[in-house]
Design a protein around this motif. Structure first.
Motif, PDB file in Angstrom:
ATOM      1  N   ALA A 130     -15.963  37.645  36.547  1.00 40.98           N
ATOM      2  CA  ALA A 130     -17.413  37.450  36.629  1.00 40.98           C
ATOM      3  C   ALA A 130     -18.176  38.525  35.864  1.00 40.98           C
ATOM      4  O   ALA A 130     -19.175  38.228  35.213  1.00 40.98           O
ATOM      5  N   PHE A 131     -17.713  39.773  35.906  1.00 42.66           N
ATOM      6  CA  PHE A 131     -18.481  40.837  35.259  1.00 42.66           C
ATOM      7  C   PHE A 131     -18.563  40.667  33.748  1.00 42.66           C
ATOM      8  O   PHE A 131     -19.658  40.577  33.206  1.00 42.66           O
ATOM      9  N   PRO A 132     -17.426  40.615  33.060  1.00 42.63           N
ATOM     10  CA  PRO A 132     -17.542  40.424  31.616  1.00 42.63           C
ATOM     11  C   PRO A 132     -18.269  39.125  31.260  1.00 42.63           C
ATOM     12  O   PRO A 132     -19.141  39.126  30.393  1.00 42.63           O
ATOM     13  N   LEU A 133     -17.957  38.033  31.974  1.00 45.46           N
ATOM     14  CA  LEU A 133     -18.583  36.750  31.647  1.00 45.46           C
ATOM     15  C   LEU A 133     -20.097  36.815  31.847  1.00 45.46           C
ATOM     16  O   LEU A 133     -20.876  36.403  30.977  1.00 45.46           O
ATOM     17  N   GLY A 134     -20.518  37.341  33.000  1.00 46.54           N
ATOM     18  CA  GLY A 134     -21.948  37.390  33.306  1.00 46.54           C
ATOM     19  C   GLY A 134     -22.711  38.276  32.338  1.00 46.54           C
ATOM     20  O   GLY A 134     -23.766  37.889  31.827  1.00 46.54           O
ATOM     21  N   VAL A 135     -22.170  39.451  32.056  1.00 42.86           N
ATOM     22  CA  VAL A 135     -22.857  40.386  31.172  1.00 42.86           C
ATOM     23  C   VAL A 135     -22.895  39.855  29.740  1.00 42.86           C
ATOM     24  O   VAL A 135     -23.949  39.850  29.095  1.00 42.86           O
ATOM     25  N   MET A 136     -21.742  39.347  29.263  1.00 43.07           N
ATOM     26  CA  MET A 136     -21.705  38.823  27.896  1.00 43.07           C
ATOM     27  C   MET A 136     -22.659  37.641  27.746  1.00 43.07           C
ATOM     28  O   MET A 136     -23.364  37.514  26.736  1.00 43.07           O
ATOM     29  N   ALA A 137     -22.695  36.768  28.760  1.00 38.94           N
ATOM     30  CA  ALA A 137     -23.565  35.596  28.684  1.00 38.94           C
ATOM     31  C   ALA A 137     -25.029  36.021  28.580  1.00 38.94           C
ATOM     32  O   ALA A 137     -25.790  35.431  27.815  1.00 38.94           O
ATOM     33  N   ALA A 138     -25.401  37.061  29.332  1.00 38.33           N
ATOM     34  CA  ALA A 138     -26.794  37.498  29.305  1.00 38.33           C
ATOM     35  C   ALA A 138     -27.121  38.158  27.966  1.00 38.33           C
ATOM     36  O   ALA A 138     -28.172  37.909  27.372  1.00 38.33           O
ATOM     37  N   VAL A 139     -26.211  38.995  27.474  1.00 36.14           N
ATOM     38  CA  VAL A 139     -26.473  39.712  26.230  1.00 36.14           C
ATOM     39  C   VAL A 139     -26.577  38.733  25.061  1.00 36.14           C
ATOM     40  O   VAL A 139     -27.422  38.870  24.180  1.00 36.14           O
ATOM     41  N   HIS A 140     -25.707  37.717  25.074  1.00 33.82           N
ATOM     42  CA  HIS A 140     -25.720  36.740  23.976  1.00 33.82           C
ATOM     43  C   HIS A 140     -26.364  35.440  24.419  1.00 33.82           C
ATOM     44  O   HIS A 140     -25.884  34.361  24.119  1.00 33.82           O
TER      45      HIS A 140
ATOM     46  N   GLY B 239     -28.056  32.052  25.063  1.00 36.14           N
ATOM     47  CA  GLY B 239     -28.389  30.925  24.187  1.00 36.14           C
ATOM     48  C   GLY B 239     -27.396  30.698  23.070  1.00 36.14           C
ATOM     49  O   GLY B 239     -27.515  29.733  22.316  1.00 36.14           O
ATOM     50  N   THR B 240     -26.384  31.566  22.952  1.00 34.57           N
ATOM     51  CA  THR B 240     -25.408  31.380  21.878  1.00 34.57           C
ATOM     52  C   THR B 240     -24.156  30.703  22.418  1.00 34.57           C
ATOM     53  O   THR B 240     -24.077  30.355  23.600  1.00 34.57           O
TER      54      THR B 240
ATOM     55  N   ARG C  50     -37.015  26.365  23.443  1.00 34.46           N
ATOM     56  CA  ARG C  50     -36.079  26.741  24.498  1.00 34.46           C
ATOM     57  C   ARG C  50     -35.861  25.628  25.510  1.00 34.46           C
ATOM     58  O   ARG C  50     -35.007  25.726  26.371  1.00 34.46           O
ATOM     59  N   ARG C  51     -36.693  24.623  25.476  1.00 35.12           N
ATOM     60  CA  ARG C  51     -36.525  23.531  26.421  1.00 35.12           C
ATOM     61  C   ARG C  51     -35.179  22.870  26.140  1.00 35.12           C
ATOM     62  O   ARG C  51     -34.828  22.616  24.984  1.00 35.12           O
ATOM     63  N   ARG C  52     -34.428  22.597  27.225  1.00 36.82           N
ATOM     64  CA  ARG C  52     -33.055  22.160  26.976  1.00 36.82           C
ATOM     65  C   ARG C  52     -32.955  20.652  26.911  1.00 36.82           C
ATOM     66  O   ARG C  52     -33.729  19.941  27.526  1.00 36.82           O
ATOM     67  N   ARG C  53     -31.980  20.209  26.139  1.00 37.39           N
ATOM     68  CA  ARG C  53     -31.751  18.770  26.024  1.00 37.39           C
ATOM     69  C   ARG C  53     -31.258  18.205  27.342  1.00 37.39           C
ATOM     70  O   ARG C  53     -30.687  18.916  28.162  1.00 37.39           O
ATOM     71  N   TRP C  54     -31.448  16.910  27.518  1.00 37.36           N
ATOM     72  CA  TRP C  54     -30.936  16.252  28.718  1.00 37.36           C
ATOM     73  C   TRP C  54     -29.416  16.326  28.733  1.00 37.36           C
ATOM     74  O   TRP C  54     -28.787  16.144  27.686  1.00 37.36           O
ATOM     75  N   PRO C  55     -28.813  16.563  29.881  1.00 36.60           N
ATOM     76  CA  PRO C  55     -27.344  16.617  29.952  1.00 36.60           C
ATOM     77  C   PRO C  55     -26.771  15.195  29.948  1.00 36.60           C
ATOM     78  O   PRO C  55     -26.358  14.679  30.974  1.00 36.60           O
ATOM     79  N   VAL C  56     -26.761  14.603  28.763  1.00 38.27           N
ATOM     80  CA  VAL C  56     -26.401  13.187  28.646  1.00 38.27           C
ATOM     81  C   VAL C  56     -24.987  12.919  29.148  1.00 38.27           C
ATOM     82  O   VAL C  56     -24.739  11.935  29.841  1.00 38.27           O
ATOM     83  N   VAL C  57     -24.057  13.814  28.791  1.00 39.22           N
ATOM     84  CA  VAL C  57     -22.664  13.582  29.162  1.00 39.22           C
ATOM     85  C   VAL C  57     -22.503  13.560  30.684  1.00 39.22           C
ATOM     86  O   VAL C  57     -21.888  12.643  31.245  1.00 39.22           O
TER      87      VAL C  57
END
Lengths: 292, 306
Positions: free
Chosen positions: B112-122, B124-125, A18-25
């Motif tokens: 903000a609502f859809p973006l924030g909720v979707m970002a949390a649910v998904h 790292g994707t 989970r450690r994130r890469r450096w933001p090179v850009v």
């Protein structure tokens, strides 16, 4: 010096995946702009003030009438846009750096003192902080610009006079948490005075937060400076500043879009880079900081 | 609870009092206002008379007290430029500013609502990353530049929407969108981290175990508790909105307080500037007060912890 890890941040070690890469850009963009700003006089570009009325509104090189002499075209007075954007980066970055450093120094000092002493001192300082937070930055800068005259110093002062309050709030909050921890009590028992506790024990433990907030604020300050220059209350012309360049091109957007477009693009790139870097720093250094 | 409200109210009043002193000093620090009121050929005697008439010969403390005394009952004097009572100008402009702020708020909440909720649910994707980029892009675009680009393309070349003024509902779209997008990032980030924390909690796990549908778990069970930190952010959010509105109103020729302030400053109309600054600060302070009371109502720990 004692740097403690607050219990809540030490809860779970971050797994390697989970450690994130450096933001090179982002770092790359910032480094390029800083270098360009520092080296502007050595870059053997055209003179940013040189007017050539016969060469007014030359389009960028890839359009029909464009030429490599002016890669991004020229403005209303025939001045080279690329050169002016390069020189404008000095204004934006200098205002950003000065204002943020000044504001963070004042803010950190107020926050440390308020959090350390507590009680009346804290209450008084926090009322002043609240009053400051409710004052629109741009209004103050406009008032200063009209009363004292627009200048680099006034822009920096107007922005820092408001911006310190955010630092004071955040630092105080952290100090209040730190004060409940044992190592402060131990330092006291060991005979450390207020100055020593504040500079040696409290300050180092708020540095992560300060770094994150500073990075995130640079972008905001650059936008505020550009807004002020755009409204005619920032860096006075003919000094090239991105905000005033956009304002100058505003009336010719239909016939010469590039005059306003490229300075805006420069602002977008720099601010985006700082915001992404700040975001990364926050997630890496201090994930608890959500409100910044 | 009542003690908390009274205490916070007093705090806000103290903050406003400090601000009024600053405004008063700034307005006096800028030279003699008589130079702007009296004609060029006015004599020393005229100046003395006018000074006495306007009360400028009295001690500063006395002047300040009478300024505050009149400001409290809504008397900000006359605008030097418009030659009308400032309060009339405020009454005409304030509703437009509030309407634009409300519209921008709706835009930013809707994003903000859809973006924030979707970002949390998904988390790292790609969805998470995309949502964060949309939010952070809004924060990185200078609003006046976005305004110019929108006016040129949407209002100019495409002729879809009006470029300025506040005549119809359609004229709210461009300034409201510009203003709203700028403040999405902070709120979206708070929602995202709030949701992440809550989605990890025991009671969400319990809800899932009970067999509650996933969309209900996310949008009802989790969101309700992720909202608490968002409420506290509302004060800062509103202050940023008000500041940014000055720029946006200027570009879109919006007849609100921001434009009134800008015009007042360019024509050195100090009664107007004082009034706008104090009104804006009072509104921001009132919003902060409301937010804190709401927060204390939701989360009783705040009340007792102080």
């Amino acid at each position: 010096m004692s740097v403690v890890v607050l219990p809540e941040t030490a809860a779970a070690p971050v797994p390697a995946a989970r450690r994130r890469r450096w933001p090179v850009v982002s770092i790359g963009i910032i480094v390029v702009f800083v270098l360009v700003a520092l080296l502007a006089p050595l870059l053997s570009l055209a003179d940013p003030y040189e007017q050539a009325l016969r060469l007014r509104f030359r389009p960028p090189v890839w359009e029909d009438r464009g030429s490599w002499a002016h890669p991004l075209g020229t403005d209303r007075l025939g001045r080279d846009l690329l050169t002016r954007i390069v020189w404008g980066s000095r204004v934006s970055l200098a205002v950003g750096a000065c204002a943020v450093l000044l504001a963070s120094t004042i803010g950190a000092a107020v926050g440390l003192v308020a959090g350390y002493y507590g009680g009346r001192v804290d209450a008084t300082l926090m009322r002043v902080t609240d009053a400051t937070l409710s004052f629109p930055v741009i209004l103050l800068a406009l008032i200063l610009a009209v009363t004292v005259g627009p200048s680099f110093g006034n822009v920096v002062i107007a922005i820092s006079v408001i911006l310190w309050a955010r630092y004071a709030r955040v630092v105080r909050g952290q100090v209040l948490t730190l004060m409940t921890l044992d190592f402060i009590a131990q330092a006291r028992i060991a005979g450390a005075g207020a100055w020593r506790i504040i500079t040696r024990h409290l300050l180092p433990n708020t540095l992560n937060t300060l770094v994150v907030l500073i990075t995130l604020q640079v972008g905001y300050v650059i936008i505020v400076e550009a807004s002020l220059s755009f409204l005619g209350a920032g860096i006075p012309p003919p000094t090239p500043a991105w905000g005033s360049m956009i304002a100058e091109g505003r009336d010719f957007v239909t016939s010469a879009w590039w005059v306003s477009f490229f300075p805006g693009l420069a602002i977008l790139l720099v601010v985006l880079a700082f915001n992404l870097l700040g975001d990364w720093l926050r997630d890496t250094l201090d994930p608890k900081l959500r409100q910044l | 609870m009542l003690r908390f409200v009274v205490f916070r109210l007093l705090q806000s009043l103290v903050a406003l009092a400090i601000l009024s002193v600053v405004v008063f000093i700034l307005a006096r620090a800028t030279g003699d206002p008589l130079h702007m009121i009296l004609p060029m050929n006015a004599s020393e005697e005229d100046y003395a008379n006018a000074r006495q008439y306007l009360g400028l010969d009295r001690p500063y403390v006395e002047q300040y007290l009478s300024f505050v005394g009149r400001a409290v009952i809504g008397d900000f004097g006359n605008s030097i430029r418009a030659r009308r009572p400032v309060i009339e100008l405020l009454q005409a402009r304030l509703p437009y500013s509030l309407k634009l702020a409300a519209f921008a708020m709706v835009v930013s909440l809707a994003l903000a609502f859809p973006l924030g909720v979707m970002a949390a649910v998904h988390k790292g994707t790609g969805v998470d990353r995309a949502a964060q980029i949309v939010a952070i892009l809004g924060q990185s675009l200078p609003t006046f530049w976005v305004s110019i680009v929108l006016v040129e393309f949407v209002a100019g070349r495409l002729q879809w929407l009006p470029a300025g003024g506040a005549d119809s509902l359609a004229s709210y779209v461009l300034p409201g969108f510009t203003l709203g997008w700028f403040v999405v990032a902070g709120m979206m980030r708070l929602l995202r981290s709030g949701m992440l924390e809550v989605l990890d909690s025991e009671y969400v796990k319990l809800a899932r175990l009970k067999g509650v549908a996933e969309h209900r778990v996310v949008w009802v069970h989790a969101l309700k508790n992720a909202l608490i930190p968002v409420v506290t952010f509302a004060g800062i959010y509103f202050a940023i909105l008000v500041t940014t509105a000055i720029v946006v109103e200027t570009v879109f020729a919006w007849p609100g307080l921001g434009r009134l302030a800008y015009d007042g400053i360019t024509s050195r109309d100090f009664p107007v500037i004082q009034a706008v600054v104090l009104t804006t600060a009072a509104i921001v302070a009132a919003v902060n007060l409301g937010v804190d009371c709401l927060y204390a109502l939701i989360d009783p720990r705040i009340r007792y912890g102080r």
